[in-house]
Design a protein around this motif. Sequence first.
Motif, PDB file in Angstrom:
ATOM      1  N   PHE A 121       0.821  -1.213   0.000  1.00  0.00           N
ATOM      2  CA  PHE A 121       0.000   0.000   0.000  1.00  0.00           C
ATOM      3  C   PHE A 121       0.856   1.264   0.000  1.00  0.00           C
ATOM      4  O   PHE A 121       0.324   2.372   0.014  1.00  0.00           O
ATOM      5  N   ASP A 181      -3.618   8.012   3.638  1.00  0.00           N
ATOM      6  CA  ASP A 181      -3.701   7.354   2.329  1.00  0.00           C
ATOM      7  C   ASP A 181      -3.411   5.866   2.465  1.00  0.00           C
ATOM      8  O   ASP A 181      -4.050   5.035   1.808  1.00  0.00           O
ATOM      9  N   GLU A 183      -3.938   3.975   5.131  1.00  0.00           N
ATOM     10  CA  GLU A 183      -5.096   3.345   5.761  1.00  0.00           C
ATOM     11  C   GLU A 183      -6.223   3.146   4.755  1.00  0.00           C
ATOM     12  O   GLU A 183      -6.849   2.074   4.705  1.00  0.00           O
ATOM     13  N   ASP A 184      -6.493   4.145   3.950  1.00  0.00           N
ATOM     14  CA  ASP A 184      -7.565   4.040   2.951  1.00  0.00           C
ATOM     15  C   ASP A 184      -7.277   2.929   1.947  1.00  0.00           C
ATOM     16  O   ASP A 184      -8.175   2.174   1.557  1.00  0.00           O
ATOM     17  N   SER A 185      -6.009   2.814   1.525  1.00  0.00           N
ATOM     18  CA  SER A 185      -5.637   1.766   0.569  1.00  0.00           C
ATOM     19  C   SER A 185      -5.812   0.384   1.184  1.00  0.00           C
ATOM     20  O   SER A 185      -6.290  -0.554   0.523  1.00  0.00           O
ATOM     21  N   ILE A 187      -7.867  -0.513   3.639  1.00  0.00           N
ATOM     22  CA  ILE A 187      -9.295  -0.802   3.793  1.00  0.00           C
ATOM     23  C   ILE A 187      -9.927  -1.124   2.437  1.00  0.00           C
ATOM     24  O   ILE A 187     -10.745  -2.054   2.318  1.00  0.00           O
ATOM     25  N   HIS A 188      -9.549  -0.384   1.405  1.00  0.00           N
ATOM     26  CA  HIS A 188     -10.082  -0.642   0.066  1.00  0.00           C
ATOM     27  C   HIS A 188      -9.722  -2.057  -0.388  1.00  0.00           C
ATOM     28  O   HIS A 188     -10.555  -2.772  -0.960  1.00  0.00           O
ATOM     29  N   HIS A 189      -8.505  -2.480  -0.107  1.00  0.00           N
ATOM     30  CA  HIS A 189      -8.048  -3.813  -0.489  1.00  0.00           C
ATOM     31  C   HIS A 189      -8.863  -4.888   0.241  1.00  0.00           C
ATOM     32  O   HIS A 189      -9.271  -5.887  -0.365  1.00  0.00           O
ATOM     33  N   ARG A 191     -11.875  -4.568   1.496  1.00  0.00           N
ATOM     34  CA  ARG A 191     -13.270  -4.525   1.029  1.00  0.00           C
ATOM     35  C   ARG A 191     -13.406  -5.259  -0.309  1.00  0.00           C
ATOM     36  O   ARG A 191     -14.377  -5.990  -0.530  1.00  0.00           O
ATOM     37  N   GLU A 192     -12.453  -5.071  -1.205  1.00  0.00           N
ATOM     38  CA  GLU A 192     -12.503  -5.742  -2.505  1.00  0.00           C
ATOM     39  C   GLU A 192     -12.489  -7.256  -2.361  1.00  0.00           C
ATOM     40  O   GLU A 192     -13.030  -7.963  -3.202  1.00  0.00           O
ATOM     41  N   GLY A 212     -15.057   3.247   7.341  1.00  0.00           N
ATOM     42  CA  GLY A 212     -16.041   2.864   6.335  1.00  0.00           C
ATOM     43  C   GLY A 212     -16.719   1.540   6.616  1.00  0.00           C
ATOM     44  O   GLY A 212     -17.017   0.784   5.688  1.00  0.00           O
ATOM     45  N   TYR A 216      -9.780  -1.403  10.752  1.00  0.00           N
ATOM     46  CA  TYR A 216      -8.386  -1.156  10.398  1.00  0.00           C
ATOM     47  C   TYR A 216      -7.549  -1.275  11.669  1.00  0.00           C
ATOM     48  O   TYR A 216      -7.794  -0.575  12.651  1.00  0.00           O
TER      49      TYR A 216
END
Length: 278
Positions: A121, A181, A183-185, A187-189, A191-192, A212, A216
């Motif tokens: 990330f 950034d 942390e967001d990456s 979490i996005h990973h 979630r996917e 979200g 995390y």
Amino acid sequence: MQQVRTLFLSDIHLGTRACQAEHLLEFLRDYQAEQTYLIGDIVDFWAMHRSICWLPSHNTVVQKLLRRARHGERIVFIPGNHDEVLRDYVGNAFGGVEVLSEAIHETADGKRLLLIHGDIFDQVTRHHRWVAVLGDVAYNQLVRLNLWLSWVRRKLGCSGYWSLAGYAKRRIKTALNFIFDFEDSAIHHARERGLDGVVCGHIHWATIKEVGGLLYVNCGDWVDSCTAIVEHFDGRLELVVWGAGRPLALPAAADDDTPQAIPSPAAEAAGVAMKASR
């Protein structure tokens, strides 16, 4: 000794002068787990290419983990970027320690969490390795400077801990933006992949929070913040900060805007240097 279900540790950086192996040994003597996950940068091969500082306490950490594996505790090692050479051995086991590229851990209350070091990330580490290596050198110098400043403050009778790196970071927006950034990456990973959250390390910024609707969790480090994540038998995750041979009390997280987080003073390097060092 406290009995817990799972221990999550990352960024120990064995082989460096900054590693606080003695505090980690105190922590391990106080916590017994059914399983322990070592989530990257356990041994710092990057730093050891330049100079090696392997103390008896570093040996003791390795021996203690191997002894736990022999006695039936599950030990999983997920290499990070500083010990990435061990990624060539993913799928093997050494002394009962499993080496995996990542893992899915299900908590006692049914949450499925991705366990991964987190360097994927970090765009600096992934695409600009020379900058990352340069930043790692700067980071190690910063750690040494912090140790020297702490010694001077003790001699002068100054109370409390003051971090030069933390002072700089609070005034540099870029470094904080990098953390968020990251942390967001992560979490996005998660979630996917249809998971309930992620447990990682890499940035030396320990926290447990919801982002979200997903969890995390960052283990922090054993360079100077001395942090670990503990899973209790009811599935509850706790951030433990180890100081002076005992866990320190943490304020409870009130909401998403005030997460339970412990920044590592040495990791609070200024701007790009801090980004690149991870």
